[in-house]
Design a protein around this motif. Structure first.
Motif, short mmCIF file in Angstrom:
data_model
loop_
_atom_site.label_atom_id
_atom_site.label_comp_id
_atom_site.label_asym_id
_atom_site.label_seq_id
_atom_site.Cartn_x
_atom_site.Cartn_y
_atom_site.Cartn_z
N ALA A 49 -57.49 14.49 -25.57
CA ALA A 49 -56.46 15.51 -25.82
C ALA A 49 -55.95 15.45 -27.25
O ALA A 49 -54.77 15.67 -27.53
CB ALA A 49 -55.31 15.37 -24.82
N THR A 50 -56.84 15.14 -28.17
CA THR A 50 -56.52 15.13 -29.60
C THR A 50 -57.52 16.01 -30.34
O THR A 50 -58.54 16.41 -29.78
CB THR A 50 -56.56 13.71 -30.18
N VAL A 51 -57.22 16.27 -31.59
CA VAL A 51 -58.12 17.04 -32.44
C VAL A 51 -58.78 16.09 -33.42
O VAL A 51 -58.11 15.34 -34.13
CB VAL A 51 -57.35 18.15 -33.18
N LEU A 52 -60.10 16.09 -33.44
CA LEU A 52 -60.86 15.23 -34.33
C LEU A 52 -61.03 15.93 -35.67
O LEU A 52 -61.60 17.02 -35.74
CB LEU A 52 -62.24 14.92 -33.72
N VAL A 53 -60.52 15.30 -36.73
CA VAL A 53 -60.61 15.87 -38.07
C VAL A 53 -61.75 15.18 -38.81
O VAL A 53 -61.84 13.95 -38.84
CB VAL A 53 -59.29 15.70 -38.83
N ALA A 54 -62.62 15.97 -39.42
CA ALA A 54 -63.76 15.42 -40.15
C ALA A 54 -63.30 14.44 -41.22
O ALA A 54 -62.36 14.71 -41.96
CB ALA A 54 -64.57 16.55 -40.78
N GLY A 55 -63.97 13.28 -41.29
CA GLY A 55 -63.65 12.28 -42.30
C GLY A 55 -62.42 11.46 -42.01
O GLY A 55 -62.03 10.63 -42.83
N ARG A 56 -61.78 11.67 -40.87
CA ARG A 56 -60.55 10.93 -40.52
C ARG A 56 -60.82 10.04 -39.31
O ARG A 56 -61.39 10.49 -38.32
CB ARG A 56 -59.43 11.93 -40.22
N ASN A 57 -60.42 8.81 -39.40
CA ASN A 57 -60.59 7.84 -38.31
C ASN A 57 -62.04 7.72 -37.87
O ASN A 57 -62.35 7.58 -36.68
CB ASN A 57 -59.71 8.22 -37.11
N GLY A 58 -62.95 7.77 -38.84
CA GLY A 58 -64.36 7.58 -38.54
C GLY A 58 -65.08 8.78 -37.96
O GLY A 58 -66.24 8.66 -37.53
N VAL A 59 -64.44 9.95 -37.94
CA VAL A 59 -65.06 11.16 -37.40
C VAL A 59 -66.09 11.68 -38.40
O VAL A 59 -65.86 11.67 -39.62
CB VAL A 59 -64.00 12.23 -37.10
N SER A 60 -67.23 12.15 -37.92
CA SER A 60 -68.29 12.65 -38.78
C SER A 60 -67.86 13.91 -39.52
O SER A 60 -66.87 14.56 -39.16
CB SER A 60 -69.55 12.94 -37.96
N GLU A 61 -68.63 14.29 -40.56
CA GLU A 61 -68.30 15.48 -41.33
C GLU A 61 -68.44 16.76 -40.52
O GLU A 61 -67.89 17.80 -40.90
CB GLU A 61 -69.18 15.56 -42.58
N SER A 62 -69.13 16.70 -39.39
CA SER A 62 -69.25 17.86 -38.51
C SER A 62 -68.19 17.85 -37.41
O SER A 62 -68.30 18.60 -36.44
CB SER A 62 -70.64 17.91 -37.88
N ALA A 63 -67.18 17.00 -37.57
CA ALA A 63 -66.07 16.89 -36.61
C ALA A 63 -66.56 16.51 -35.21
O ALA A 63 -66.06 17.00 -34.20
CB ALA A 63 -65.25 18.18 -36.56
N GLY A 64 -67.56 15.64 -35.16
CA GLY A 64 -68.01 15.11 -33.89
C GLY A 64 -69.10 15.90 -33.20
O GLY A 64 -69.51 15.54 -32.10
N VAL A 65 -69.57 16.98 -33.81
CA VAL A 65 -70.66 17.76 -33.21
C VAL A 65 -71.99 17.17 -33.65
O VAL A 65 -72.25 17.03 -34.85
CB VAL A 65 -70.57 19.24 -33.62
N ASN A 66 -72.84 16.82 -32.69
CA ASN A 66 -74.11 16.17 -32.98
C ASN A 66 -75.20 17.19 -33.31
O ASN A 66 -75.12 18.36 -32.94
CB ASN A 66 -74.56 15.31 -31.79
N THR A 67 -76.24 16.72 -33.99
CA THR A 67 -77.37 17.57 -34.34
C THR A 67 -78.31 17.71 -33.15
O THR A 67 -78.73 16.72 -32.56
CB THR A 67 -78.15 16.99 -35.53
#
Length: 357
Positions: free
Chosen positions: A203-221
């Motif tokens: 229930a949080t928002v993942l911000v790219a480059g913050r707290n280890g989140v990928s540059e795609s904001a957690g979306v995988n290839t």
């Protein structure tokens, strides 16, 4: 030309798309909402129209809810194709790389929105008889909204595709077309990590480059973009030919859906939404809107309002296409042709509300 049987084709290209879709009869710095007496209606440089006034049951006034739309898209393309021609085979192979740079500014109600219902003017004795237009004239809304875009983003994505195909003349009457294409599209990212993705598990928002989140904001290839193709042509007789084919065709996620809008919610695109209620006037149009909030990444840890989420294992949609055709030559230079064509969509993009309560 590498040899009499082999040809190499190399190409590079650049394309630019520009869209400026703005409110008609509104100029820069007009500040029409503020001049109308609505404080903070025009807080951003691109917002200069009056707010939306929408009384239930009546035609409202105000700007279109999705203006302005300011979009720039640069596409860089690099293509290489190699063709080999033999006695019975024509083999082709190639690579296509497309790099996309997108910049977009768009809000749904950047000048603000007021909804009006009849309830606030109902007769207290029986709670009936109210008028939404009367509530509008009183400046007593039942819903007040305004959204802001705190990041004019630079979106980046790359599309890779490679293929190999063989036109095989098996006999004088039969030709087969066999091929395989592979496509890999990187998830979109943003040049300054102004990219955020809602995670329903936390229930949080993942911000790219913050707290280890990928540059795609957690979306995988997605790496399973294989697309086989098959076709044939067979001569049944001197005047009859049968042709057919089938293949899989992947759809690149570049149509402007949620996969390309991860800046349009907390913390980069917050939405102010307030419901004063239907029975007491607690806030009027003349009170306007709160001051535009500063960019605060900490809001992602405890988000409120509407959020946008893309599945971390997002898979692009694809189509299964197939066809079968019979052609027969008739007298007097006439041609009879009968075809069956099919196109089936699979794993198509869709949006849904996770909170059904």
């Amino acid at each position: 030309v590498l040899s009499p049987q082999m040809i190499l084709d190399l190409r590079a290209g650049f394309a630019r798309f520009q869209l400026d879709f703005t409110q008609a009869d509104v100029e820069a710095n007009d500040q029409l909402g503020v001049k109308l007496g609505v404080p903070n209606a025009n807080q951003q440089e691109q917002q200069n129209a009056i707010p939306i006034f929408s009384p239930a049951g009546f035609t409202g006034i105000g700007h279109s809810r999705s203006l302005p739309i300011l979009r720039r898209e640069n596409t860089y393309q690099y293509v290489g194709n190699l063709t080999f021609t033999g006695s019975a085979h024509t083999v082709k192979t190639g690579l296509d790389v497309r790099r996309r740079h997108l910049t977009e500014y768009q809000t749904n109600r950047g000048n603000g929105r007021f909804n009006f219902a009849p309830n606030i003017t109902n007769n207290p004795a029986n709670n009936t008889g109210g008028s939404a237009m009367a509530a509008c004239l009183l400046g007593a809304p039942t819903l007040i909204e305004q959204d802001y875009l705190l990041a004019w983003v630079g979106i980046r994505g790359t599309e890779y595709s490679a293929y190999v195909a063989d036109d095989w003349r098996v006999t004088r009457k039969l030709t087969l077309n066999v091929g395989l294409r592979y496509e890999l599209d990187t998830p979109y990212s943003e040049v300054a990590n102004r990219w955020a993705n809602f995670d329903p598990k936390t229930a949080t928002v993942l911000v790219a480059g913050r707290n280890g989140v990928s540059e795609s904001a957690g979306v995988n290839t997605f790496k399973k973009g294989f697309a086989p193709r098959f076709g044939f042509a067979y001569q049944l007789g001197d005047k009859t030919v049968v042709r057919g084919g089938a293949g899989i065709f992947w759809n690149t996620a570049g149509h402007g859906g949620n996969a390309l809008r991860l800046q349009r919610h907390v913390p980069f695109g917050p939405i102010f939404s307030f419901s004063p209620g239907n029975f007491f006037v607690t806030r009027r149009v003349s009170d306007g809107f709160p001051t535009i909030p500063p960019l605060d990444l900490r809001l992602a840890d405890n988000p409120s309002g509407s959020v946008i989420g893309v599945d971390p294992n997002y898979q692009p949609g694809y189509a299964e296409q197939f066809n079968l055709t019979v052609q027969h030559e008739l007298p007097s230079s006439l041609l009879l042709k009968a075809s069956y064509v099919g196109n089936l969509g699979r794993h198509l993009d869709t949006s849904f509300n996770l909170n059904q309560a």
